[in-house]
Write a protein that holds these residues in place. Structure first.
Motif, short mmCIF file in Angstrom:
data_model
loop_
_atom_site.label_atom_id
_atom_site.label_comp_id
_atom_site.label_asym_id
_atom_site.label_seq_id
_atom_site.Cartn_x
_atom_site.Cartn_y
_atom_site.Cartn_z
N LEU A 85 0.67 -1.32 0.04
CA LEU A 85 -0.02 0.15 0.07
C LEU A 85 0.78 1.24 0.09
N ALA A 86 1.96 1.14 0.87
CA ALA A 86 2.94 2.38 0.58
C ALA A 86 3.44 2.67 -0.72
N ARG A 87 3.63 1.43 -1.37
CA ARG A 87 4.09 1.64 -2.97
C ARG A 87 3.14 2.10 -3.64
N ASP A 88 1.79 1.81 -3.60
CA ASP A 88 0.67 2.04 -4.55
C ASP A 88 0.15 3.50 -4.09
N CYS A 89 0.45 3.93 -2.94
CA CYS A 89 -0.06 5.31 -2.37
C CYS A 89 0.60 6.23 -2.78
N SER A 90 2.20 6.04 -2.92
CA SER A 90 3.04 7.12 -3.41
C SER A 90 3.05 7.20 -4.80
N THR A 91 2.77 6.19 -5.59
CA THR A 91 3.02 6.34 -7.12
C THR A 91 1.60 5.82 -7.82
N ARG A 92 1.13 6.19 -8.54
CA ARG A 92 0.08 6.02 -9.37
C ARG A 92 0.14 5.10 -10.60
N ALA A 93 -0.06 3.81 -10.76
CA ALA A 93 0.42 2.98 -11.76
C ALA A 93 -0.70 3.19 -13.09
N ASP A 100 -8.83 5.42 -6.70
CA ASP A 100 -7.94 4.18 -6.35
C ASP A 100 -6.65 4.35 -5.59
N GLN A 101 -5.81 5.46 -5.95
CA GLN A 101 -4.78 5.56 -5.37
C GLN A 101 -5.05 6.38 -3.99
N ALA A 102 -6.00 7.09 -3.70
CA ALA A 102 -6.42 7.64 -2.46
C ALA A 102 -6.69 6.47 -1.68
N ASP A 103 -7.45 5.30 -2.39
CA ASP A 103 -8.08 4.37 -1.33
C ASP A 103 -6.65 3.45 -0.89
N GLN A 127 -1.17 12.22 2.41
CA GLN A 127 -1.05 11.67 1.09
C GLN A 127 -2.29 11.46 0.44
N ALA A 128 -3.29 10.86 0.90
CA ALA A 128 -4.50 10.78 0.48
C ALA A 128 -5.11 12.04 0.00
N LEU A 129 -4.96 13.06 0.97
CA LEU A 129 -5.74 14.42 0.73
C LEU A 129 -4.99 15.07 -0.10
N ALA A 130 -3.63 15.04 -0.49
CA ALA A 130 -2.81 15.51 -1.74
C ALA A 130 -3.33 14.93 -2.99
N VAL A 131 -3.68 13.77 -2.95
CA VAL A 131 -4.04 12.98 -4.35
C VAL A 131 -5.38 13.52 -4.58
N ILE A 132 -6.24 13.67 -3.79
CA ILE A 132 -7.88 13.94 -4.01
C ILE A 132 -7.76 15.59 -4.26
N ASP A 133 -6.86 16.45 -3.64
CA ASP A 133 -6.89 17.88 -4.06
C ASP A 133 -6.37 17.94 -5.30
N ALA A 134 -5.27 17.30 -5.89
CA ALA A 134 -4.92 17.23 -7.02
C ALA A 134 -6.09 16.87 -8.40
N ALA A 135 -6.80 15.92 -7.91
CA ALA A 135 -7.69 15.44 -8.92
C ALA A 135 -8.74 16.27 -9.03
N CYS A 136 -9.03 17.28 -8.04
CA CYS A 136 -9.96 18.28 -7.74
C CYS A 136 -9.75 19.41 -8.67
N HIS A 150 -14.52 10.82 0.87
CA HIS A 150 -12.98 10.50 1.30
C HIS A 150 -12.47 11.72 1.84
N ARG A 151 -12.50 12.81 1.00
CA ARG A 151 -12.00 14.05 1.42
C ARG A 151 -12.42 14.58 2.72
N SER A 152 -13.42 14.53 3.08
CA SER A 152 -13.98 15.16 4.34
C SER A 152 -13.52 14.36 5.47
N SER A 153 -13.77 13.09 5.37
CA SER A 153 -13.44 12.08 6.44
C SER A 153 -11.81 12.14 6.83
N THR A 154 -11.11 12.23 5.64
CA THR A 154 -9.81 12.39 6.01
C THR A 154 -9.35 13.69 6.76
N LEU A 155 -10.15 14.82 6.32
CA LEU A 155 -9.85 16.10 6.92
C LEU A 155 -10.34 15.97 8.21
#
Length: 278
Positions: A85-93, A100-103, A127-136, A150-155
């Motif tokens: 998960l650390a690998r797939d969280c850090s880099t999107r395949a 999916d990356q945020a998951d 990291q999850a929040l950064a992925v979501i923010d970039a996608a938005c 996902h965004r609100s629960s992470t906040l």
């Protein structure tokens, strides 16, 4: 047995093998064969390439670890899942969505919490929040809304609850016909024990929801009423929820959901009330 048999076939393509592994681990989880599930996780997690399958496989393995009787076995499986998960969280395949990356980051957070690494869990949430923010960035409100829970629960996890509330209030104004923003608000208010505000929000959500989703939202209303000490009203809402679940078409009925409501009704009938959840 069929999934295990499929995995022995030499002609199986890598993507097919990955899907078979996900199906097998999720089946073992549903059957509560936790020891077999965790053995599979230790044997196979590191072999899965960056993919949605790797994230799904690791998520099921973590759920098996939560149910396992052997803490040593559970820890080994969590460590194996954490590495993936650390690998797939850090880099999107390639082919993996931002969601999916945020998951992957979200499941990584859960793995680290279970392992006692709270600082690492916070980094995963960030990291999850950064992925979501970039996608938005630059996306229409309807597309941004995909990430709202996902965004609100992470906040909230990061201690930024008011920012989550503000986000959802703005989304409700932008998408007045969507039941999700007030639904998510109701859950946050419930967790903060702001019962009146939560009840106002869930009523707004119920006015827009329909079908099985509306039935599910009745559970949030019941837990808010219970938290507010309005036990008789909470019981009536749960009775309505159970009746509505049973009235759904056969293909939409869920035995586990009905059993959950029945259990809550039994708890409300007990001398000591349990804390509102779900």
């Amino acid at each position: 047995a069929s999934y295990r048999d499929a995995l022995t076939k030499p002609e199986l393509e890598p993507a097919q093998r990955n899907r078979a592994l996900v199906a097998l681990v999720s089946t073992l989880l549903k059957q509560k064969k936790f020891s077999e599930c965790l053995q599979l996780a230790r044997d196979e997690a590191a072999q899965l390439p960056p993919s949605v399958s790797a994230v799904d496989f690791s998520a099921s393995a973590l759920s098996c670890a939560d149910g396992a009787a052997d803490p040593t076995q559970a820890r080994a499986a969590r460590l194996a899942a954490e590495a993936v998960l650390a690998r797939d969280c850090s880099t999107r395949a390639p082919g993996v969505s931002a969601d999916d990356q945020a998951d992957a980051c979200d499941n990584l957070r859960g793995a680290r919490v279970a392992l006692g690494d709270l600082a690492g869990a916070t980094r995963a949430a960030e990291q999850a929040l950064a992925v979501i923010d970039a996608a938005c960035v630059g996306a229409a409100p309807e597309l941004q809304a995909i990430y709202d829970w996902h965004r609100s629960s992470t906040l909230v996890y990061l201690g930024r609850s008011q920012q989550a509330i503000t986000l959802l209030e703005e989304r409700e104004r932008a998408l007045p016909n969507s039941y999700n923003p007030p639904h998510y608000l109701a859950r946050i208010y419930r967790d903060q024990k702001r019962w009146a505000e939560g009840l106002d929000a869930i009523e707004r959500a119920l006015a827009k929801a329909y079908g099985p989703r509306r039935v599910g939202l009745l559970g949030v209303k019941a837990s808010l009423l219970q938290g507010a000490g309005r036990i008789d009203e909470a019981r009536r809402v749960l009775e309505q929820q159970l009746a509505d679940y049973r009235a759904l078409p056969a293909g939409q009925r869920r035995a586990d959901a009905e059993a959950g409501v029945e259990q809550k009704l039994r708890e409300l009938a007990a001398p000591e009330q349990s804390s509102p959840t779900n």
